[in-house]
Design a protein around this motif. Sequence first.
Motif, PDB file in Angstrom:
ATOM      1  N   VAL A 227       9.675 -23.598  -8.159  1.00  0.00           N
ATOM      2  CA  VAL A 227       9.497 -23.554  -9.676  1.00  0.00           C
ATOM      3  C   VAL A 227       9.155 -22.185 -10.209  1.00  0.00           C
ATOM      4  N   PHE A 228       8.299 -21.352  -9.571  1.00  0.00           N
ATOM      5  CA  PHE A 228       8.213 -20.008 -10.330  1.00  0.00           C
ATOM      6  C   PHE A 228       8.892 -18.912  -9.424  1.00  0.00           C
ATOM      7  N   GLY A 229       9.277 -19.024  -8.473  1.00  0.00           N
ATOM      8  CA  GLY A 229       9.990 -18.089  -7.391  1.00  0.00           C
ATOM      9  C   GLY A 229      11.008 -17.285  -8.365  1.00  0.00           C
ATOM     10  N   GLN A 230      11.993 -18.285  -8.859  1.00  0.00           N
ATOM     11  CA  GLN A 230      13.124 -17.339  -9.587  1.00  0.00           C
ATOM     12  C   GLN A 230      13.438 -18.060 -10.719  1.00  0.00           C
ATOM     13  N   PHE A 231      12.344 -18.267 -11.644  1.00  0.00           N
ATOM     14  CA  PHE A 231      12.458 -18.958 -13.006  1.00  0.00           C
ATOM     15  C   PHE A 231      13.572 -18.224 -13.875  1.00  0.00           C
ATOM     16  N   THR A 232      13.799 -16.939 -13.627  1.00  0.00           N
ATOM     17  CA  THR A 232      14.652 -16.213 -14.534  1.00  0.00           C
ATOM     18  C   THR A 232      16.132 -16.902 -14.323  1.00  0.00           C
ATOM     19  N   GLY A 271      -7.822 -12.288 -11.883  1.00  0.00           N
ATOM     20  CA  GLY A 271      -7.428 -12.456 -10.126  1.00  0.00           C
ATOM     21  C   GLY A 271      -8.974 -11.919  -9.562  1.00  0.00           C
ATOM     22  N   ARG A 272      -9.714 -11.443 -10.128  1.00  0.00           N
ATOM     23  CA  ARG A 272     -11.065 -10.734  -9.433  1.00  0.00           C
ATOM     24  C   ARG A 272     -11.870 -11.909  -9.395  1.00  0.00           C
ATOM     25  N   LYS A 273     -11.840 -12.904 -10.239  1.00  0.00           N
ATOM     26  CA  LYS A 273     -12.728 -14.142 -10.188  1.00  0.00           C
ATOM     27  C   LYS A 273     -12.351 -15.101  -9.335  1.00  0.00           C
ATOM     28  N   ILE A 274     -11.110 -15.168  -8.809  1.00  0.00           N
ATOM     29  CA  ILE A 274     -10.643 -16.241  -7.616  1.00  0.00           C
ATOM     30  C   ILE A 274     -11.325 -15.967  -6.538  1.00  0.00           C
ATOM     31  N   THR A 275     -11.825 -16.868  -6.073  1.00  0.00           N
ATOM     32  CA  THR A 275     -12.407 -16.624  -4.764  1.00  0.00           C
ATOM     33  C   THR A 275     -12.413 -17.816  -3.664  1.00  0.00           C
ATOM     34  N   ASN A 276     -12.440 -17.716  -2.536  1.00  0.00           N
ATOM     35  CA  ASN A 276     -11.825 -18.621  -1.462  1.00  0.00           C
ATOM     36  C   ASN A 276     -12.846 -19.841  -1.408  1.00  0.00           C
ATOM     37  N   ILE A 318      -0.337 -16.376 -12.350  1.00  0.00           N
ATOM     38  CA  ILE A 318      -1.553 -15.584 -12.466  1.00  0.00           C
ATOM     39  C   ILE A 318      -2.443 -16.087 -11.244  1.00  0.00           C
ATOM     40  N   ILE A 319      -2.832 -17.188 -11.211  1.00  0.00           N
ATOM     41  CA  ILE A 319      -3.722 -17.878 -10.363  1.00  0.00           C
ATOM     42  C   ILE A 319      -3.277 -18.052  -9.087  1.00  0.00           C
ATOM     43  N   VAL A 320      -1.951 -18.630  -9.077  1.00  0.00           N
ATOM     44  CA  VAL A 320      -1.448 -19.092  -7.524  1.00  0.00           C
ATOM     45  C   VAL A 320      -1.102 -17.844  -6.588  1.00  0.00           C
ATOM     46  N   LEU A 321      -0.425 -17.022  -7.147  1.00  0.00           N
ATOM     47  CA  LEU A 321       0.031 -15.902  -6.326  1.00  0.00           C
ATOM     48  C   LEU A 321      -1.103 -15.273  -5.789  1.00  0.00           C
ATOM     49  N   TYR A 325      -2.117 -14.609  -1.646  1.00  0.00           N
ATOM     50  CA  TYR A 325      -2.599 -13.458  -0.756  1.00  0.00           C
ATOM     51  C   TYR A 325      -3.809 -13.446   0.180  1.00  0.00           C
ATOM     52  N   MET A 326      -4.655 -13.946  -0.887  1.00  0.00           N
ATOM     53  CA  MET A 326      -6.134 -13.820  -0.087  1.00  0.00           C
ATOM     54  C   MET A 326      -6.189 -14.822   0.900  1.00  0.00           C
TER      55      MET A 326
END
Length: 405
Positions: A227-232, A271-276, A318-321, A325-326
């Motif tokens: 869905v988001f990898g190659q949306f263009t 992104g800095r608010k996303i925690t495990n 912005i949330i998923v990627l 990584y984390m």
Amino acid sequence: MLTKLKNYPTTVNLLLSASLILTLSRAITLPYLVIYLSGSFGLSIADIGLVIGSTLIIGSLLSLYGGFLVDKTSSYRLILWLSCLFTLGFLGTFLARDLWLFYSCLVLINLTYAVIDIAVKSGFGSLLPVTGRSEVFSIKYTLTNIGYAIGPFLGASVAKIDISLPFLFSAGLGAGFFFIYFVWGDRNLGATDEARKPSPFLSVGKLLLRDYRLVCFTLGGLFSAVVFGQFTAYLSQYLMVTTTPESTYRIISTIVATNALMVIGLQYSIGRKITNRHLNLWLAAGLGMFMMGLAGFALSTSVPHWVISMAIFTIGEIIVLPAEYMFIDRIAPDNLRGMYYGAQNLSNLGAALGPVLCGIVLATQHPHYIFYMLALFIVAGGLFYLAGASNLRVATGKGLIDEPQ
């Protein structure tokens, strides 16, 4: 962010510059690849999807071995050679007059870009403490999207002179990074321990397959990346079928810029608010935004509608990627970081399948059916994400330990 960049050592900033410069090189040509393949080689929509998708698939599969090389060899030499091949790939696309040669160059570009990305992320793990890695990943992601924001406009300006010139421009940027890294790169980055006997590639691969959480997150990433990898690419295909080439240019340029500018403006603060600890909830929210964005695409009839839909879609990205990584950084042992990030890169198979599957649907069904298909992939990806994130484990120098949420 600028203050943080000033405080990083030169080696870290060079790795971040790789993300910016090489992404910019790809972004100059990627949004217009569908139109170039149609105009220069006379390919149908389905064939274009097959070309774009299969080159990504081959590059992603081979990048797993690239991750093995990142763990085994000097990162300095590896990045240097790969940036050289990356440049030659774009030079080849500029010169190619046969489809097979153009196709081979696309494979080379995708492969070298993927392995350099693995080396960059692995380099962060070796250069920075655990507490500083989430921030550098956020900066990397922001710089990547700066490249995607600027690239299409540079490509459009150059393409007005000649449709093949963006490929030459991209080659020049690749050559510029090669020179920068050759002069200022850290020659000791990723230097291997000669006393440690490297494990065979297949043995390491079997070890990764036994990590349940890695397998779940890789599959979740694969399905959602459709869905988001190659949306263009798939949106270009959709617009080519439902509108005119001129409208396709205008809409794609606008939504790509919208996507990149929103990431640049919001990713660091979100992104800095996303925690495990709350990873499941964040992932559910991100995937929900993807669903809403797809619904918006299906209903869009004007450029403002496309922009609003892309804004919603981008919040999901912005949330998923960053969450991906984390998660991988937390579970990857120090001596296998390259392989773990290489396994994560297999999610690009989903990105590769997107244009292929959408091309088939557009050739055989009503155009709107692609959005129903993409929604099903979001659901499947979400199930695997939640299974993998149900009980996080953190990496130690010797292995993995459980960390309940």
